[in-house]
Structure formats: structure tokens, C-alpha cells
Design an enzyme around this catalytic site. Sequence first.
Site, PDB file in Angstrom:
ATOM      1  N   HIS A 148     -10.243 151.547  74.828  1.00 53.27           N
ATOM      2  CA  HIS A 148      -9.597 150.089  74.932  1.00 53.27           C
ATOM      3  C   HIS A 148     -10.387 149.305  73.843  1.00 53.27           C
ATOM      4  O   HIS A 148     -11.616 149.375  73.703  1.00 53.27           O
ATOM      5  CB  HIS A 148      -9.772 149.476  76.467  1.00 53.27           C
ATOM      6  CG  HIS A 148      -8.839 148.046  76.186  1.00 53.27           C
ATOM      7  ND1 HIS A 148      -9.589 147.012  75.724  1.00 53.27           N
ATOM      8  CD2 HIS A 148      -7.865 147.756  76.990  1.00 53.27           C
ATOM      9  CE1 HIS A 148      -8.796 146.029  76.168  1.00 53.27           C
ATOM     10  NE2 HIS A 148      -7.816 146.581  76.615  1.00 53.27           N
ATOM     11  N   ASP A 195     -11.264 146.227  73.269  1.00 55.36           N
ATOM     12  CA  ASP A 195     -12.280 145.502  73.720  1.00 55.36           C
ATOM     13  C   ASP A 195     -13.446 146.260  74.128  1.00 55.36           C
ATOM     14  O   ASP A 195     -14.744 146.030  73.810  1.00 55.36           O
ATOM     15  CB  ASP A 195     -12.080 144.502  74.774  1.00 55.36           C
ATOM     16  CG  ASP A 195     -10.928 143.612  74.418  1.00 55.36           C
ATOM     17  OD1 ASP A 195     -11.131 143.219  73.311  1.00 55.36           O
ATOM     18  OD2 ASP A 195     -10.116 143.205  75.487  1.00 55.36           O
TER      19      ASP A 195
END
Length: 418
Positions: free
Chosen positions: A14, A16
Site C-alpha cells: 500500500h 502509505d
Amino acid sequence: MPYLFTSESVSEGHPDKVADQISDALVDNFLAFDPEAKIACETMVTTGQVVLAGEVKSDVYLDVQNIARQVIERIGYTKSEYMFDAKGCGILSAIHEQSDDINRGVDRGNKEEQGAGDQGMMFGYATNETRNFMPLALDLSHKLLEELAALRREGKEIAYLRPDSKSQVTIEYNDDNTPIRIDTIVVSTQHDDFDPDDNKMLAKIKTDLVEILIPRLIQRLEPSIQELFNDDITYHINPTGKFVIGGPHGDAGLTGRKIIVDTYGGKGAHGGGAFSGKDPSKVDRSAAYATRHIAKNLVAAGVADEILVQVSYAIGVVEPTSLYVNTYGSSKVNMTDGEIARRTLELFDLRPGMIEQNLKLRQPMYQEAAAYGHMGRPAQEVEKTFVTADGQKKTMKVELFTWEKLDRVDDIKKAFFG
């Protein structure tokens, strides 16, 4: 009456979490060669680009670009069609020296008198509903994505997976807050564009995840949790349809945007401060680990079935400004929560410098925590190797997740039960 509770997790791919892992890899590399380094590093990732920023106080010279590329490669962004890959992405570093104004309130001649690196409140939480004293919905969400990543790396049973994915698990509880069944599982996974028929592709992904991923997950679980799986679970697999474009190309990623995934999945509370990219003088990180250590040991000792611990600090001040305990009415001792808090403060030294020493937080131990949760992971010792920009190499043994040790249970039992 029964109620539902939901938690989510995101994978190492992901965007982030890519940013978190790069930031913590920088922290680890600085600490490996300079255990007293002060670090506050932020990372931003987007299509074909990584931006490193922040402040560091250290004489160590690192090849930060190479460190970032190693992290990206390990995660699995290794193909140009991802529009973000380890070899091809551009990396800009804007890291500079830490302000003396900030450092002045932290560094002291005596480690015991080290001031807090910032103000704020930090929370730790523990519950006995799982073996690792974590909320069940979050624990399952993490484990789903760990197994999905393992399947991706094996490349055999499900060969089309790409690094970016998310999960979400909903648990049904009865009136006494005991899990009784799994209600819903959501998994969204990035994948290759392998079939011109979208409906056929999506049907295959759902079948593979329900018939391959879920059984592998169940095998990892203790029997009492396995029993919560049932034929009536609602599965939402890639509910928006195709998920070919993902990772930093699909969304920009930033350090510190997944603080609930990192901690307790919405159970308990959160003070708002992120962990990744910070050395342990920042109490956002160290005090959150310390309160988790306290809460876990209190629950393991039988003080309560569920405990939330809050501590707060003022920047540059040595002693915490408060300690709060909430047992949610589950206490097993004849004390108020306020009395439990006062006795806990007698047992645990929450001065920032002593937290660092007692939990051994000046080790290069953080990159492993930057995906799949900082809490609930097994304490273990590993060997890690680091290299400076001028080729100096260092191999060392590192203790991971020291805040997960159940090393104060006997002390707590003696203090609370005699």
C-alpha cells in the site's frame, strides 16, 4: 443484544505503507551506526517518484537513495508496468539537520533526565480475546494480508497478484463482549490485467481468495478462532471491480497515514501521533510502545480482561504529566481504575530516557514494524546488516518488538494480588 465491530489492514505494498517502511529503514540505518541519532524523516511516494524529507542529527553519512530502492525492491515493486519500481523511480532527498531549539529540551547529560521529544498523549491497549492480546478483527485483517503477500511471493497458487492490497474484517460479539462469529471479510488486491473479460477475471480472483487464501489463514489460527469461521460469512472481494492500477501509481503515499492500522484497529484510543520515521526520543513512538507493554502485561497478569493506558508529556519535561487507566468494567482486582493507575506508575518508569533503556529502543528495530502492525507481533531476535555510503558494513543482532514481552507479569501479580 449482539453487535458488530470492524477493523482494517493494508499490505506492505500500500502506498502509505511503502512510505512508512522507507522512513523506518532510514531510522534503522542511522541507529545502526549512531545509536544516539535524532531522526524525524518523512517519505512521499507517487508515480515514478520518491521524496525524502525531514531532520536528522547525526554524523553518519548514508546513501538514502539506495536504502529506499532496497525497501521498494523487497516489497515487490520490481516491474516497469507498475509505474513505480525500485530501479526506475526517481528519488529526491531534502533531509537536513535537526533544529538545536528542539534538541535542547531533549538531550541531557544523564540519560535518566532526558526530556520528552514532544508534547502529547499516547495510548496502549490490550485485550484477552486473542493469544497476542490484540483485538480480533485487526489481528485477522493483518494475518489475511500476510498470507496474501506470502502467496504473491510464492507465485504458484495465485500468480497474478501485485503488491498493493487492503483487508477488512467484521466480527459479531455477544452481550458480554465475546466474539461469536465472523460476519464479513473484505479483500481488495491489486492484480495483473490477465483476462479481457472483467467478469471472468473477478470471478477467478474471488474463487482463489476464498478457496486458497482463507483456508491458509485458518490453518494459522488457534481452534477457538477457527470456530468463528462459518458458511454464512459475506465476502467482498475486489468489490469495485478491476484493481490493476495501484500502489504509488494509483495513490500517493505518505508516512504516518495509517496510525489505526499500526495500533489497535479502532479499539481503545489513539493520541494522533504516527510512529514511522522517528527515533525513540519522540514519545509519539516510545511512549506508545511503553503503554502497550504495560497494558499487555496487566491483562496477562489477570488485572483485567481489557485495559487502555494513556500517558501524556510536555516537551522537554522528564516526568509524564499524567497516567490514566480504563479497564472498561473488566477489572479483577478490588481497586478503582484510578488506584490501578497509581500502582502502575509505581511499577513502570515512564521517563522517556528510561523507556528507551528498558525496552532497548535505540536498536535498529523499526522497519519490521512498519507493515502489518506495530503491536501484537512476536518478540524475537534477528541478524541485520547495514552499510554506510562509504562502504562501512555492520552486522548485528537486533531484538524486535521488545514491547511485546510478557516480562513484568510476576511483578504485577505481586503488586496487585500479593
